[in-house]
Design a protein around this motif. Structure first.
Motif, PDB file in Angstrom:
ATOM      1  N   ALA A  56     -11.843  27.097   2.867  1.00  0.00           N
ATOM      2  CA  ALA A  56     -11.619  27.683   4.192  1.00  0.00           C
ATOM      3  C   ALA A  56     -12.796  28.561   4.615  1.00  0.00           C
ATOM      4  CB  ALA A  56     -10.324  28.492   4.192  1.00  0.00           C
ATOM      5  N   ILE A  57     -13.330  29.350   3.680  1.00  0.00           N
ATOM      6  CA  ILE A  57     -14.479  30.207   4.012  1.00  0.00           C
ATOM      7  C   ILE A  57     -15.666  29.348   4.427  1.00  0.00           C
ATOM      8  CG2 ILE A  57     -16.148  31.871   3.116  1.00  0.00           C
ATOM      9  CD1 ILE A  57     -13.942  32.903   1.261  1.00  0.00           C
ATOM     10  N   ASN A  58     -15.908  28.262   3.684  1.00  0.00           N
ATOM     11  CA  ASN A  58     -16.993  27.347   4.045  1.00  0.00           C
ATOM     12  C   ASN A  58     -16.694  26.602   5.338  1.00  0.00           C
ATOM     13  OD1 ASN A  58     -19.173  26.996   1.721  1.00  0.00           O
ATOM     14  ND2 ASN A  58     -17.210  27.392   0.740  1.00  0.00           N
ATOM     15  N   GLY A  59     -15.414  26.302   5.584  1.00  0.00           N
ATOM     16  CA  GLY A  59     -15.027  25.508   6.744  1.00  0.00           C
ATOM     17  C   GLY A  59     -15.113  26.233   8.058  1.00  0.00           C
ATOM     18  N   VAL A  60     -15.282  27.561   8.035  1.00  0.00           N
ATOM     19  CA  VAL A  60     -15.397  28.335   9.266  1.00  0.00           C
ATOM     20  C   VAL A  60     -16.594  27.861  10.095  1.00  0.00           C
ATOM     21  CG1 VAL A  60     -15.880  30.652  10.177  1.00  0.00           C
ATOM     22  CG2 VAL A  60     -14.196  30.359   8.375  1.00  0.00           C
ATOM     23  N   PHE A  61     -17.600  27.312   9.434  1.00  0.00           N
ATOM     24  CA  PHE A  61     -18.831  26.902  10.120  1.00  0.00           C
ATOM     25  C   PHE A  61     -18.888  25.393  10.353  1.00  0.00           C
ATOM     26  CE2 PHE A  61     -19.607  30.719   7.586  1.00  0.00           C
ATOM     27  CZ  PHE A  61     -19.993  31.591   8.584  1.00  0.00           C
ATOM     28  N   THR A  62     -17.728  24.740  10.355  1.00  0.00           N
ATOM     29  CA  THR A  62     -17.658  23.301  10.593  1.00  0.00           C
ATOM     30  C   THR A  62     -16.839  23.033  11.863  1.00  0.00           C
ATOM     31  OG1 THR A  62     -15.615  22.979   9.322  1.00  0.00           O
ATOM     32  CG2 THR A  62     -17.692  22.923   8.098  1.00  0.00           C
ATOM     33  N   LYS A  63     -16.689  21.743  12.214  1.00  0.00           N
ATOM     34  CA  LYS A  63     -15.925  21.363  13.402  1.00  0.00           C
ATOM     35  C   LYS A  63     -14.442  21.686  13.263  1.00  0.00           C
ATOM     36  CE  LYS A  63     -19.062  17.614  14.709  1.00  0.00           C
ATOM     37  NZ  LYS A  63     -19.202  16.146  14.922  1.00  0.00           N
ATOM     38  N   GLU A  64     -13.983  21.846  12.032  1.00  0.00           N
ATOM     39  CA  GLU A  64     -12.566  22.143  11.800  1.00  0.00           C
ATOM     40  C   GLU A  64     -12.321  23.644  11.639  1.00  0.00           C
ATOM     41  OE1 GLU A  64     -11.854  19.609   8.331  1.00  0.00           O
ATOM     42  OE2 GLU A  64     -10.792  18.224   9.659  1.00  0.00           O
ATOM     43  N   TRP A  65     -13.148  24.453  12.299  1.00  0.00           N
ATOM     44  CA  TRP A  65     -13.091  25.895  12.115  1.00  0.00           C
ATOM     45  C   TRP A  65     -11.736  26.497  12.518  1.00  0.00           C
ATOM     46  CZ3 TRP A  65     -12.313  28.889  16.495  1.00  0.00           C
ATOM     47  CH2 TRP A  65     -12.570  28.264  17.732  1.00  0.00           C
ATOM     48  N   LYS A  66     -11.065  25.878  13.500  1.00  0.00           N
ATOM     49  CA  LYS A  66      -9.774  26.412  13.930  1.00  0.00           C
ATOM     50  C   LYS A  66      -8.738  26.330  12.803  1.00  0.00           C
ATOM     51  CE  LYS A  66     -10.204  25.537  18.898  1.00  0.00           C
ATOM     52  NZ  LYS A  66      -9.629  24.827  20.065  1.00  0.00           N
ATOM     53  N   LYS A  67      -8.725  25.182  12.109  1.00  0.00           N
ATOM     54  CA  LYS A  67      -7.770  24.999  11.011  1.00  0.00           C
ATOM     55  C   LYS A  67      -8.022  26.005   9.898  1.00  0.00           C
ATOM     56  CE  LYS A  67      -8.411  21.849   7.863  1.00  0.00           C
ATOM     57  NZ  LYS A  67      -8.552  20.553   7.162  1.00  0.00           N
ATOM     58  N   HIS A  68      -9.297  26.224   9.588  1.00  0.00           N
ATOM     59  CA  HIS A  68      -9.639  27.142   8.500  1.00  0.00           C
ATOM     60  C   HIS A  68      -9.386  28.600   8.892  1.00  0.00           C
ATOM     61  CE1 HIS A  68     -11.129  23.929   6.056  1.00  0.00           C
ATOM     62  NE2 HIS A  68     -11.966  23.535   6.983  1.00  0.00           N
ATOM     63  N   LEU A  69      -9.618  28.930  10.158  1.00  0.00           N
ATOM     64  CA  LEU A  69      -9.313  30.292  10.608  1.00  0.00           C
ATOM     65  C   LEU A  69      -7.806  30.544  10.601  1.00  0.00           C
ATOM     66  CD1 LEU A  69     -11.750  31.061  13.574  1.00  0.00           C
ATOM     67  CD2 LEU A  69     -11.728  32.074  11.296  1.00  0.00           C
ATOM     68  N   ALA A  70      -7.017  29.496  10.894  1.00  0.00           N
ATOM     69  CA  ALA A  70      -5.557  29.633  10.852  1.00  0.00           C
ATOM     70  C   ALA A  70      -5.091  29.968   9.444  1.00  0.00           C
ATOM     71  CB  ALA A  70      -4.903  28.343  11.338  1.00  0.00           C
ATOM     72  N   PHE A  71      -5.859  29.550   8.448  1.00  0.00           N
ATOM     73  CA  PHE A  71      -5.560  29.883   7.061  1.00  0.00           C
ATOM     74  C   PHE A  71      -6.065  31.280   6.711  1.00  0.00           C
ATOM     75  CE2 PHE A  71      -6.863  30.088   2.603  1.00  0.00           C
ATOM     76  CZ  PHE A  71      -5.711  29.681   1.947  1.00  0.00           C
ATOM     77  N   LEU A  72      -7.290  31.607   7.171  1.00  0.00           N
ATOM     78  CA  LEU A  72      -7.960  32.836   6.742  1.00  0.00           C
ATOM     79  C   LEU A  72      -7.485  34.088   7.472  1.00  0.00           C
ATOM     80  CD1 LEU A  72     -11.660  31.605   6.359  1.00  0.00           C
ATOM     81  CD2 LEU A  72     -10.119  32.324   4.522  1.00  0.00           C
ATOM     82  N   ILE A  73      -7.157  33.971   8.764  1.00  0.00           N
ATOM     83  CA  ILE A  73      -6.820  35.175   9.545  1.00  0.00           C
ATOM     84  C   ILE A  73      -5.611  35.918   8.975  1.00  0.00           C
ATOM     85  CG2 ILE A  73      -5.934  35.976  11.778  1.00  0.00           C
ATOM     86  CD1 ILE A  73      -7.884  34.033  13.109  1.00  0.00           C
ATOM     87  N   PRO A  74      -4.464  35.259   8.764  1.00  0.00           N
ATOM     88  CA  PRO A  74      -3.332  36.019   8.175  1.00  0.00           C
ATOM     89  C   PRO A  74      -3.624  36.499   6.763  1.00  0.00           C
ATOM     90  CG  PRO A  74      -2.832  33.670   8.280  1.00  0.00           C
ATOM     91  CD  PRO A  74      -4.087  33.867   9.059  1.00  0.00           C
ATOM     92  N   LEU A  75      -4.412  35.722   6.016  1.00  0.00           N
ATOM     93  CA  LEU A  75      -4.791  36.152   4.669  1.00  0.00           C
ATOM     94  C   LEU A  75      -5.633  37.423   4.742  1.00  0.00           C
ATOM     95  CD1 LEU A  75      -4.483  35.003   1.699  1.00  0.00           C
ATOM     96  CD2 LEU A  75      -6.831  34.197   1.954  1.00  0.00           C
ATOM     97  N   GLY A  76      -6.624  37.422   5.653  1.00  0.00           N
ATOM     98  CA  GLY A  76      -7.489  38.590   5.824  1.00  0.00           C
ATOM     99  C   GLY A  76      -6.721  39.802   6.317  1.00  0.00           C
ATOM    100  N   VAL A  77      -5.786  39.581   7.250  1.00  0.00           N
ATOM    101  CA  VAL A  77      -4.966  40.691   7.759  1.00  0.00           C
ATOM    102  C   VAL A  77      -4.156  41.302   6.623  1.00  0.00           C
ATOM    103  CG1 VAL A  77      -2.999  41.276   9.235  1.00  0.00           C
ATOM    104  CG2 VAL A  77      -4.845  39.838  10.127  1.00  0.00           C
ATOM    105  N   GLY A  78      -3.570  40.443   5.783  1.00  0.00           N
ATOM    106  CA  GLY A  78      -2.792  40.935   4.648  1.00  0.00           C
ATOM    107  C   GLY A  78      -3.637  41.722   3.666  1.00  0.00           C
ATOM    108  N   ILE A  79      -4.852  41.220   3.373  1.00  0.00           N
ATOM    109  CA  ILE A  79      -5.752  41.892   2.434  1.00  0.00           C
ATOM    110  C   ILE A  79      -6.143  43.268   2.967  1.00  0.00           C
ATOM    111  CG2 ILE A  79      -8.081  41.852   1.430  1.00  0.00           C
ATOM    112  CD1 ILE A  79      -7.790  38.790   1.233  1.00  0.00           C
ATOM    113  N   VAL A  80      -6.590  43.306   4.231  1.00  0.00           N
ATOM    114  CA  VAL A  80      -7.052  44.568   4.821  1.00  0.00           C
ATOM    115  C   VAL A  80      -5.899  45.573   4.926  1.00  0.00           C
ATOM    116  CG1 VAL A  80      -7.967  45.640   6.913  1.00  0.00           C
ATOM    117  CG2 VAL A  80      -8.966  43.504   6.070  1.00  0.00           C
TER     118      VAL A  80
END
Length: 271
Positions: free
Chosen positions: A40-64
Protein backbone atom coordinates in the motif's frame (compact mmCIF):
# COMPACT_ATOMS: atom_id res chain seq x y z
CA UNK A 1 -13.84 1.99 -0.26
CA UNK A 2 -12.32 3.02 3.07
CA UNK A 3 -11.27 0.00 5.15
CA UNK A 4 -12.53 1.16 8.53
CA UNK A 5 -11.36 -2.05 10.20
CA UNK A 6 -7.86 -0.62 9.87
CA UNK A 7 -8.68 1.91 12.59
CA UNK A 8 -8.34 -0.70 15.33
CA UNK A 9 -5.31 -2.18 13.57
CA UNK A 10 -3.72 1.26 13.56
CA UNK A 11 -4.55 1.72 17.25
CA UNK A 12 -2.65 -1.48 18.06
CA UNK A 13 0.32 -0.55 15.88
CA UNK A 14 0.49 2.97 17.30
CA UNK A 15 0.31 1.74 20.91
CA UNK A 16 3.17 -0.68 20.28
CA UNK A 17 5.31 1.93 18.52
CA UNK A 18 5.40 4.00 21.72
CA UNK A 19 7.03 1.18 23.68
CA UNK A 20 10.83 0.95 23.32
CA UNK A 21 11.69 -2.58 22.22
CA UNK A 22 8.34 -3.31 20.54
CA UNK A 23 7.85 -2.82 16.80
CA UNK A 24 4.71 -1.68 15.02
CA UNK A 25 5.87 -3.88 12.15
CA UNK A 26 5.60 -6.90 14.45
CA UNK A 27 1.99 -5.99 15.28
CA UNK A 28 1.28 -5.66 11.54
CA UNK A 29 2.52 -9.24 11.22
CA UNK A 30 0.28 -10.31 14.12
CA UNK A 31 -2.65 -8.69 12.32
CA UNK A 32 -1.81 -10.39 9.03
CA UNK A 33 -1.47 -7.13 7.08
CA UNK A 34 2.29 -6.75 6.85
CA UNK A 35 2.77 -7.53 3.15
CA UNK A 36 -0.28 -5.49 2.21
CA UNK A 37 1.00 -2.60 4.32
CA UNK A 38 4.25 -2.60 2.33
CA UNK A 39 2.38 -2.82 -0.98
CA UNK A 40 0.00 0.00 0.00
CA UNK A 41 2.83 2.43 0.82
CA UNK A 42 4.42 1.71 -2.56
CA UNK A 43 1.03 1.82 -4.30
CA UNK A 44 0.37 5.43 -3.29
CA UNK A 45 2.48 6.48 -6.30
CA UNK A 46 0.70 4.25 -8.84
CA UNK A 47 -2.57 4.47 -10.80
CA UNK A 48 -4.31 2.53 -8.03
CA UNK A 49 -3.47 5.16 -5.42
CA UNK A 50 -7.11 5.53 -4.33
CA UNK A 51 -7.35 1.86 -3.33
CA UNK A 52 -4.09 2.02 -1.39
CA UNK A 53 -5.04 5.27 0.36
CA UNK A 54 -8.35 3.65 1.38
CA UNK A 55 -6.20 1.09 3.18
CA UNK A 56 -3.61 3.50 4.60
CA UNK A 57 -5.73 6.46 5.77
CA UNK A 58 -7.69 4.67 8.55
CA UNK A 59 -4.53 2.79 9.50
CA UNK A 60 -2.59 6.06 9.76
CA UNK A 61 -5.40 7.74 11.71
CA UNK A 62 -5.41 4.85 14.18
CA UNK A 63 -1.62 4.94 14.58
CA UNK A 64 -1.46 8.71 15.11
CA UNK A 65 -4.46 8.74 17.48
CA UNK A 66 -3.02 5.89 19.56
CA UNK A 67 0.41 7.52 19.76
CA UNK A 68 -1.17 10.81 20.86
CA UNK A 69 -3.87 9.52 23.21
CA UNK A 70 -2.01 6.56 24.70
CA UNK A 71 1.47 8.08 25.07
CA UNK A 72 0.72 9.23 28.60
CA UNK A 73 -0.86 5.89 29.62
CA UNK A 74 1.93 3.82 28.09
CA UNK A 75 4.60 5.96 29.75
CA UNK A 76 2.73 5.66 33.07
CA UNK A 77 2.60 1.87 32.69
CA UNK A 78 6.30 1.78 31.77
CA UNK A 79 7.10 3.74 34.92
CA UNK A 80 4.82 1.85 37.34
CA UNK A 81 4.30 -1.63 35.87
CA UNK A 82 7.05 -2.07 33.26
CA UNK A 83 7.35 -5.85 33.60
CA UNK A 84 3.65 -6.51 33.24
CA UNK A 85 3.42 -4.28 30.15
CA UNK A 86 6.46 -5.90 28.54
CA UNK A 87 5.15 -9.40 29.30
CA UNK A 88 1.91 -8.45 27.53
CA UNK A 89 3.86 -7.48 24.40
CA UNK A 90 6.09 -10.52 24.85
CA UNK A 91 3.00 -12.70 24.56
CA UNK A 92 1.78 -10.80 21.49
CA UNK A 93 5.14 -11.22 19.76
CA UNK A 94 5.60 -14.89 20.70
CA UNK A 95 2.06 -15.66 19.61
CA UNK A 96 2.70 -14.58 16.02
CA UNK A 97 5.65 -16.93 15.43
CA UNK A 98 3.50 -20.05 14.68
CA UNK A 99 1.54 -18.06 12.07
CA UNK A 100 4.76 -16.83 10.46
CA UNK A 101 6.11 -20.37 10.36
CA UNK A 102 2.88 -21.61 8.78
CA UNK A 103 2.77 -18.77 6.22
CA UNK A 104 6.38 -19.38 5.19
CA UNK A 105 5.77 -23.17 4.99
CA UNK A 106 9.29 -23.47 6.38
CA UNK A 107 9.32 -27.28 6.51
CA UNK A 108 9.18 -27.43 2.72
CA UNK A 109 10.69 -24.10 1.64
CA UNK A 110 13.54 -23.44 4.08
CA UNK A 111 17.04 -24.72 3.40
CA UNK A 112 20.37 -24.09 5.12
CA UNK A 113 20.59 -20.53 3.74
CA UNK A 114 17.18 -19.62 5.14
CA UNK A 115 18.05 -20.87 8.63
CA UNK A 116 21.38 -19.00 8.53
CA UNK A 117 19.49 -15.79 7.66
CA UNK A 118 17.00 -16.48 10.46
CA UNK A 119 19.73 -17.09 13.06
CA UNK A 120 21.77 -14.03 12.02
CA UNK A 121 18.67 -11.80 12.14
CA UNK A 122 17.76 -13.14 15.59
CA UNK A 123 21.30 -12.58 16.86
CA UNK A 124 21.37 -9.06 15.42
CA UNK A 125 18.15 -7.96 17.16
CA UNK A 126 18.88 -9.96 20.31
CA UNK A 127 22.26 -8.27 20.67
CA UNK A 128 20.48 -4.95 21.27
CA UNK A 129 19.73 -6.17 24.81
CA UNK A 130 23.36 -5.37 25.65
CA UNK A 131 23.02 -1.74 24.55
CA UNK A 132 22.40 0.89 27.21
CA UNK A 133 18.66 1.59 27.31
CA UNK A 134 18.64 4.30 29.97
CA UNK A 135 15.78 6.64 29.00
CA UNK A 136 17.16 9.49 31.10
CA UNK A 137 17.18 12.80 29.30
CA UNK A 138 15.18 15.94 28.84
CA UNK A 139 12.88 16.69 25.93
CA UNK A 140 14.12 19.36 23.55
CA UNK A 141 11.84 22.40 23.80
CA UNK A 142 13.91 25.07 22.01
CA UNK A 143 14.23 24.68 18.25
CA UNK A 144 16.60 25.90 15.57
CA UNK A 145 17.90 24.77 12.15
CA UNK A 146 20.23 22.10 13.59
CA UNK A 147 17.44 20.72 15.82
CA UNK A 148 15.03 20.56 12.85
CA UNK A 149 17.59 18.54 10.89
CA UNK A 150 18.14 16.26 13.89
CA UNK A 151 14.38 15.72 14.27
CA UNK A 152 14.01 14.97 10.56
CA UNK A 153 16.84 12.41 10.61
CA UNK A 154 15.48 10.90 13.84
CA UNK A 155 12.06 10.46 12.24
CA UNK A 156 13.64 8.85 9.19
CA UNK A 157 15.67 6.45 11.33
CA UNK A 158 12.72 5.57 13.57
CA UNK A 159 10.29 4.89 10.71
CA UNK A 160 12.85 2.83 8.80
CA UNK A 161 13.11 0.61 11.86
CA UNK A 162 9.41 0.81 12.68
CA UNK A 163 8.44 -0.90 9.44
CA UNK A 164 10.73 -3.86 10.17
CA UNK A 165 9.21 -6.55 12.41
CA UNK A 166 11.25 -6.99 15.57
CA UNK A 167 13.14 -3.69 15.25
CA UNK A 168 11.72 -0.91 17.42
CA UNK A 169 11.77 2.67 16.19
CA UNK A 170 11.22 3.92 19.75
CA UNK A 171 14.18 1.82 20.88
CA UNK A 172 16.46 3.49 18.32
CA UNK A 173 15.20 6.92 19.39
CA UNK A 174 16.06 5.90 22.95
CA UNK A 175 19.59 4.99 21.89
CA UNK A 176 20.23 8.34 20.21
CA UNK A 177 18.65 10.30 23.08
CA UNK A 178 15.62 11.55 21.13
CA UNK A 179 12.88 9.45 22.75
CA UNK A 180 11.91 12.07 25.41
CA UNK A 181 11.57 14.71 22.67
CA UNK A 182 9.56 12.32 20.47
CA UNK A 183 7.22 11.33 23.31
CA UNK A 184 6.75 14.92 24.50
CA UNK A 185 6.06 16.23 20.97
CA UNK A 186 3.33 13.66 20.38
CA UNK A 187 1.70 13.83 23.81
CA UNK A 188 1.65 17.65 23.93
CA UNK A 189 1.20 18.23 20.17
CA UNK A 190 4.37 20.31 19.75
CA UNK A 191 3.80 21.23 16.09
CA UNK A 192 7.27 22.75 15.70
CA UNK A 193 8.79 19.34 16.45
CA UNK A 194 6.10 17.22 14.79
CA UNK A 195 6.54 18.72 11.30
CA UNK A 196 10.22 17.72 10.80
CA UNK A 197 9.58 14.43 12.62
CA UNK A 198 6.59 13.71 10.38
CA UNK A 199 8.52 14.52 7.19
CA UNK A 200 11.35 12.23 8.27
CA UNK A 201 8.93 9.44 9.19
CA UNK A 202 7.13 9.73 5.84
CA UNK A 203 10.35 9.59 3.80
CA UNK A 204 11.70 6.71 5.87
CA UNK A 205 8.52 4.68 5.34
CA UNK A 206 8.62 5.24 1.58
CA UNK A 207 12.29 4.30 1.19
CA UNK A 208 12.21 1.23 3.45
CA UNK A 209 8.92 -0.02 1.96
CA UNK A 210 10.51 0.01 -1.49
CA UNK A 211 13.44 -2.04 -0.19
CA UNK A 212 11.09 -4.55 1.46
CA UNK A 213 8.83 -4.76 -1.59
CA UNK A 214 11.86 -5.62 -3.72
CA UNK A 215 12.91 -8.31 -1.22
CA UNK A 216 9.43 -9.83 -1.13
CA UNK A 217 9.25 -9.96 -4.91
CA UNK A 218 12.75 -11.34 -5.48
CA UNK A 219 13.52 -13.31 -2.31
CA UNK A 220 10.13 -14.20 -0.80
CA UNK A 221 11.07 -17.09 1.49
CA UNK A 222 14.44 -15.61 2.41
CA UNK A 223 12.58 -12.45 3.46
CA UNK A 224 10.25 -14.52 5.64
CA UNK A 225 13.27 -16.19 7.21
CA UNK A 226 14.61 -12.70 7.94
CA UNK A 227 11.29 -11.58 9.46
CA UNK A 228 10.99 -14.67 11.67
CA UNK A 229 14.56 -14.12 12.86
CA UNK A 230 13.86 -10.46 13.66
CA UNK A 231 10.73 -11.41 15.61
CA UNK A 232 12.50 -14.20 17.53
CA UNK A 233 15.39 -11.87 18.39
CA UNK A 234 13.00 -9.20 19.65
CA UNK A 235 11.76 -11.62 22.33
CA UNK A 236 15.18 -11.32 23.99
CA UNK A 237 15.02 -7.50 23.89
CA UNK A 238 11.45 -7.28 25.18
CA UNK A 239 11.87 -9.88 27.97
CA UNK A 240 12.30 -7.78 31.14
CA UNK A 241 13.25 -10.58 33.53
CA UNK A 242 11.44 -11.45 36.75
CA UNK A 243 11.03 -9.33 39.87
CA UNK A 244 11.67 -10.14 43.52
CA UNK A 245 7.96 -9.75 44.29
CA UNK A 246 6.24 -13.08 43.54
CA UNK A 247 2.78 -11.46 43.26
CA UNK A 248 4.02 -9.11 40.51
CA UNK A 249 5.61 -12.09 38.74
CA UNK A 250 2.26 -13.89 38.79
CA UNK A 251 0.64 -10.83 37.21
CA UNK A 252 3.44 -10.78 34.61
CA UNK A 253 2.65 -14.39 33.66
CA UNK A 254 -1.05 -13.55 33.46
CA UNK A 255 -0.30 -10.68 31.09
CA UNK A 256 1.97 -12.97 29.05
CA UNK A 257 -0.92 -15.42 28.67
CA UNK A 258 -3.29 -12.57 27.76
CA UNK A 259 -0.83 -11.46 25.06
CA UNK A 260 -0.60 -15.01 23.69
CA UNK A 261 -4.39 -15.35 23.61
CA UNK A 262 -4.79 -11.99 21.86
CA UNK A 263 -2.20 -12.98 19.25
CA UNK A 264 -3.87 -16.36 18.77
CA UNK A 265 -7.32 -14.78 18.42
CA UNK A 266 -6.12 -12.10 16.01
CA UNK A 267 -4.20 -14.72 14.05
CA UNK A 268 -7.31 -16.85 13.65
CA UNK A 269 -9.37 -13.87 12.50
CA UNK A 270 -6.82 -11.96 10.42
CA UNK A 271 -4.73 -14.75 8.90
Amino acid sequence: MIEWRNLYRGLMMGASDIVPGVSGGTIAVVLGIYERFIEAINGVFTKEWKKHLAFLIPLGVGIVFAMWSLAGIINWALNHYPNQLMFLFLGLIAGVIPFLAKKSNYQETFGATHFIILILAALFVGSMVFVNQDPAGEAITEFGPSIYIMLFLSGWLASSAMILPGVSGSFLLLLIGMYPTFSNAIHNLVIEALIPLGLGIGLGLIVMSKVLRYLFHRFYYQTYALIIGLVVGSLVVVFPGFESDMVLNVFSIIFLIIGLLIAYGLGKVEH
